[in-house]
Design an enzyme around this catalytic site. Structure first.
Site, PDB file in Angstrom:
ATOM      1  N   LYS A  22    -120.931  13.068  16.076  1.00  0.00           N
ATOM      2  CA  LYS A  22    -120.705  13.588  14.720  1.00  0.00           C
ATOM      3  C   LYS A  22    -121.302  14.981  14.574  1.00  0.00           C
ATOM      4  CE  LYS A  22    -122.808  12.857  10.170  1.00  0.00           C
ATOM      5  NZ  LYS A  22    -123.941  13.784  10.390  1.00  0.00           N
ATOM      6  N   ASN A  23    -122.556  15.143  14.968  1.00  0.00           N
ATOM      7  CA  ASN A  23    -123.225  16.407  14.674  1.00  0.00           C
ATOM      8  C   ASN A  23    -122.705  17.587  15.504  1.00  0.00           C
ATOM      9  OD1 ASN A  23    -124.630  15.127  12.703  1.00  0.00           O
ATOM     10  ND2 ASN A  23    -126.603  15.095  13.774  1.00  0.00           N
ATOM     11  N   CYS A 117    -126.739  13.732   3.268  1.00  0.00           N
ATOM     12  CA  CYS A 117    -127.680  12.646   2.997  1.00  0.00           C
ATOM     13  C   CYS A 117    -128.884  13.132   2.204  1.00  0.00           C
ATOM     14  CB  CYS A 117    -128.167  12.053   4.310  1.00  0.00           C
ATOM     15  SG  CYS A 117    -126.948  10.998   5.080  1.00  0.00           S
ATOM     16  N   ARG A 122    -134.038  19.752   1.333  1.00  0.00           N
ATOM     17  CA  ARG A 122    -133.403  20.279   2.552  1.00  0.00           C
ATOM     18  C   ARG A 122    -133.042  21.742   2.332  1.00  0.00           C
ATOM     19  NH1 ARG A 122    -129.181  15.873   4.934  1.00  0.00           N
ATOM     20  NH2 ARG A 122    -129.494  17.047   6.845  1.00  0.00           N
ATOM     21  N   ASP A 305    -133.153  10.701  13.141  1.00  0.00           N
ATOM     22  CA  ASP A 305    -131.969   9.903  12.795  1.00  0.00           C
ATOM     23  C   ASP A 305    -132.053   8.461  13.300  1.00  0.00           C
ATOM     24  OD1 ASP A 305    -130.863  11.957  11.419  1.00  0.00           O
ATOM     25  OD2 ASP A 305    -129.365  12.495  12.924  1.00  0.00           O
TER      26      ASP A 305
HETATM   27  C1  UD1 Z   1    -129.367  18.059  11.383  1.00  0.00           C
HETATM   28  C2  UD1 Z   1    -128.534  16.822  11.538  1.00  0.00           C
HETATM   29  C3  UD1 Z   1    -129.266  15.593  11.024  1.00  0.00           C
HETATM   30  C4  UD1 Z   1    -130.641  15.490  11.664  1.00  0.00           C
HETATM   31  C5  UD1 Z   1    -131.406  16.802  11.551  1.00  0.00           C
HETATM   32  C6  UD1 Z   1    -132.713  16.793  12.321  1.00  0.00           C
HETATM   33  C7  UD1 Z   1    -126.294  17.676  11.356  1.00  0.00           C
HETATM   34  C8  UD1 Z   1    -125.040  17.778  10.553  1.00  0.00           C
HETATM   35  N1  UD1 Z   1    -127.291  17.003  10.799  1.00  0.00           N
HETATM   36  O1  UD1 Z   1    -129.580  18.250   9.986  1.00  0.00           O
HETATM   37  O2  UD1 Z   1    -128.492  14.450  11.350  1.00  0.00           O
HETATM   38  O3  UD1 Z   1    -131.381  14.483  11.002  1.00  0.00           O
HETATM   39  O4  UD1 Z   1    -130.606  17.879  12.061  1.00  0.00           O
HETATM   40  O5  UD1 Z   1    -132.492  16.450  13.635  1.00  0.00           O
HETATM   41  O6  UD1 Z   1    -126.365  18.159  12.474  1.00  0.00           O
HETATM   42  N2  UD1 Z   1    -135.472  23.314   7.192  1.00  0.00           N
HETATM   43  C9  UD1 Z   1    -136.032  24.330   6.438  1.00  0.00           C
HETATM   44  N3  UD1 Z   1    -135.276  25.450   6.218  1.00  0.00           N
HETATM   45  C10 UD1 Z   1    -134.018  25.598   6.715  1.00  0.00           C
HETATM   46  C11 UD1 Z   1    -133.454  24.558   7.475  1.00  0.00           C
HETATM   47  C12 UD1 Z   1    -134.205  23.426   7.694  1.00  0.00           C
HETATM   48  O7  UD1 Z   1    -137.172  24.234   5.986  1.00  0.00           O
HETATM   49  O8  UD1 Z   1    -133.407  26.640   6.476  1.00  0.00           O
HETATM   50  C13 UD1 Z   1    -136.263  22.090   7.460  1.00  0.00           C
HETATM   51  C14 UD1 Z   1    -135.610  20.826   6.878  1.00  0.00           C
HETATM   52  O9  UD1 Z   1    -135.954  20.643   5.518  1.00  0.00           O
HETATM   53  C15 UD1 Z   1    -136.194  19.759   7.777  1.00  0.00           C
HETATM   54  C16 UD1 Z   1    -136.296  20.481   9.138  1.00  0.00           C
HETATM   55  O10 UD1 Z   1    -136.261  21.874   8.854  1.00  0.00           O
HETATM   56  O11 UD1 Z   1    -137.482  19.423   7.345  1.00  0.00           O
HETATM   57  C17 UD1 Z   1    -135.178  20.151  10.110  1.00  0.00           C
HETATM   58  O12 UD1 Z   1    -133.922  20.336   9.465  1.00  0.00           O
HETATM   59  P1  UD1 Z   1    -132.601  20.725  10.256  1.00  0.00           P
HETATM   60  O13 UD1 Z   1    -132.851  20.607  11.722  1.00  0.00           O
HETATM   61  O14 UD1 Z   1    -132.091  22.008   9.732  1.00  0.00           O
HETATM   62  O15 UD1 Z   1    -131.626  19.561   9.796  1.00  0.00           O
HETATM   63  P2  UD1 Z   1    -130.088  19.669   9.473  1.00  0.00           P
HETATM   64  O16 UD1 Z   1    -129.463  20.728  10.300  1.00  0.00           O
HETATM   65  O17 UD1 Z   1    -129.890  19.677   8.004  1.00  0.00           O
END
Ligand code: UD1
Length: 419
Positions: A22-23, A117, A122, A305
């Protein structure tokens, strides 16, 4: 609205095939809009997030042809819109990848703030910081992110937090930027490597994906390609944990075992017997698992996850287990639902302490997010009696025919339409 009715006290047996990741898929489809000629993507999971993305891509003006199960061809040449509608964008988190891809394609994009989710706050500040460093102007107006640039120029960007989404989005934006971009402290997830491989196949010049430093040399033009999505390690992990938790005997096929090492190492600590092949794993659950401690981290650490999904088996262990969630704040919404089923779990800050030795009993529960929903399915299969899970639209966003796959292993899960 639908819900699942899950029969308890089952033992899973048989074999099951894993779908495409999916990701990876949710980033490759938006990335395909950057291509100069048609792109075929194979091994796409048949999940609601992908159906929504296809709708979005068609809305933006590209043609999409279905070739067969899990294979589509995208014709990006006729793409004409750079603004996406709230109704579709709000359904999934990954819609933020259109910021990077449409910025590359049109030098502008307007995308409503994404959905996905509810895992606590986020933010997307790292995406925005990176876009700005590459020379884009970014603003938020009326709930949408507006991004534009006359010319993107390569630069050095150090991420403050390791973010999967920011790493991918900045790769998308930097592919045709002028000169070289260095992305540091980036995420190393296998899906990032898959997306970099896809981008390189359409003509990008990206080195280092899978390490914490990615170098991108801007190119002028991008072509088309045919790409096979990697297997979904989280779906595979779900089946592994479903088998381990129900004391089952299950062969999980079409996987990349290397991507699951952080999970298989923990399962061995639990006392689960595992045989690992080139692209499969055979799981033999154990009736009396040992308690274990888990800390979630970005890849190659234990994936956030899978955190909810490993909790049900901990309720059976001989002692207390601790899960520490380091990636997302507030990712313990499943705990209250598991407690309804009789689990003895206490949340203390970023840790959940799971007391073992309890037997779960079926109850009415709610899937609060995708993985929490799948965790409740596992808990339901362990519990005495029947479990009714509502909110299953979260599960359908990310799992392909999950009840059919589990039922083929001996589960008794019914999808019921609510009146
Ligand atoms: C992706 C995955 C999700 C998985 C997550 C962590 C997809 C579509 N989703 O989510 O399934 O649980 O990675 O492995 O691929 N953060 C910030 N600032 C930002 C971006 C992120 O502070 O600009 C923080 C987030 O709040 C979180 C951490 O960084 O605490 C990791 O988030 P991130 O790796 O970006 O998750 P997603 O890409 O949203």
């Amino acid at each position: 609205m639908e819900h699942f009715v899950v029969k308890g006290e089952v033992t899973l047996e048989g074999e099951v095939v894993t779908s495409g990741a999916k990701n990876s898929s949710v980033a490759i489809l938006p990335a395909a809009l950057m291509a100069g000629s048609p792109v075929t993507v194979e091994n796409l999971p048949l999940i609601d997030d992908i159906f929504t993305l296809i709708e979005l891509i068609e809305y933006l003006g590209a043609e999409v042809k279905t070739n067969g199960s899990g294979s589509i061809t995208i014709y990006p040449q006729k793409l004409q819109r750079w603004e996406a509608p709230y109704e579709l964008v709000s359904k999934l988190r990954a819609s933020y990848y259109f910021l990077g891809s449409l910025l590359t394609r049109f030098k502008k994009a307007v995308i409503p703030l994404p959905g996905g989710c509810p895992l606590g706050p986020r933010p997307i500040d790292q995406h925005i910081k990176g876009f700005r460093a590459l020379g884009a102007r970014v603003g938020i107006q009326h709930g949408s992110i507006r991004i534009e640039a006359e010319q993107l120029t390569g630069t050095e960007i150090y991420l403050d937090v390791v973010s999967v989404g920011a790493t991918i989005n900045l790769m998308l934006a930097a592919v045709t930027a002028q000169g070289k971009t260095l992305l540091e402290n980036v995420a190393k997830e296998p899906e990032i490597v898959d997306i970099a491989n896809f981008l390189n196949a359409i003509g990008a010049n990206i080195v280092g994906a899978g390490t914490d430093e990615i170098k991108i040399t801007g190119v002028k033009e991008l072509g088309g390609t045919s790409h096979m999505v990697i297997p979904d390690r989280i779906e595979a992990g779900t089946f592994i944990l479903a088998a381990a938790s129900t004391n089952g005997r299950v062969l999980i096929k079409d996987i990349i075992p290397k991507h699951l090492e952080s999970l298989t190492a923990k399962l061995k600590e639990l006392g689960v017997d595992l045989e690992v092949g080139e692209d499969w794993v055979y799981v033999k659950g154990c009736p009396c698992p040992q308690p274990i401690n888990i800390k979630t981290f970005p890849y190659p650490g234990f994936p956030t996850d899978l955190q909810a999904l490993i909790m049900p088996v901990m309720t059976k262990a001989k002692g207390s287990s601790v899960i520490t969630e380091n990636v997302f704040e507030g990712r313990f919404k499943h705990v209250d639902e598991l407690k309804r089923m009789g689990a003895n779990i206490r949340v203390d800050g970023r840790s959940a302490i799971v007391e073992g030795g309890c037997s779960l009993s079926g109850a009415q529960v709610r899937a609060t997010d995708l993985r929490a929903g799948a965790a409740l399915m596992i808990a339901g299969m362990l519990a005495k009696g029947e479990t009714v899970i509502s909110g299953i639209e979260h599960i359908d966003r990310g799992y392909e025919k999950i009840e059919e796959k589990l039922n083929s292993l001996g589960a008794g899960i019914k999808r019921v339409k609510q009146e």
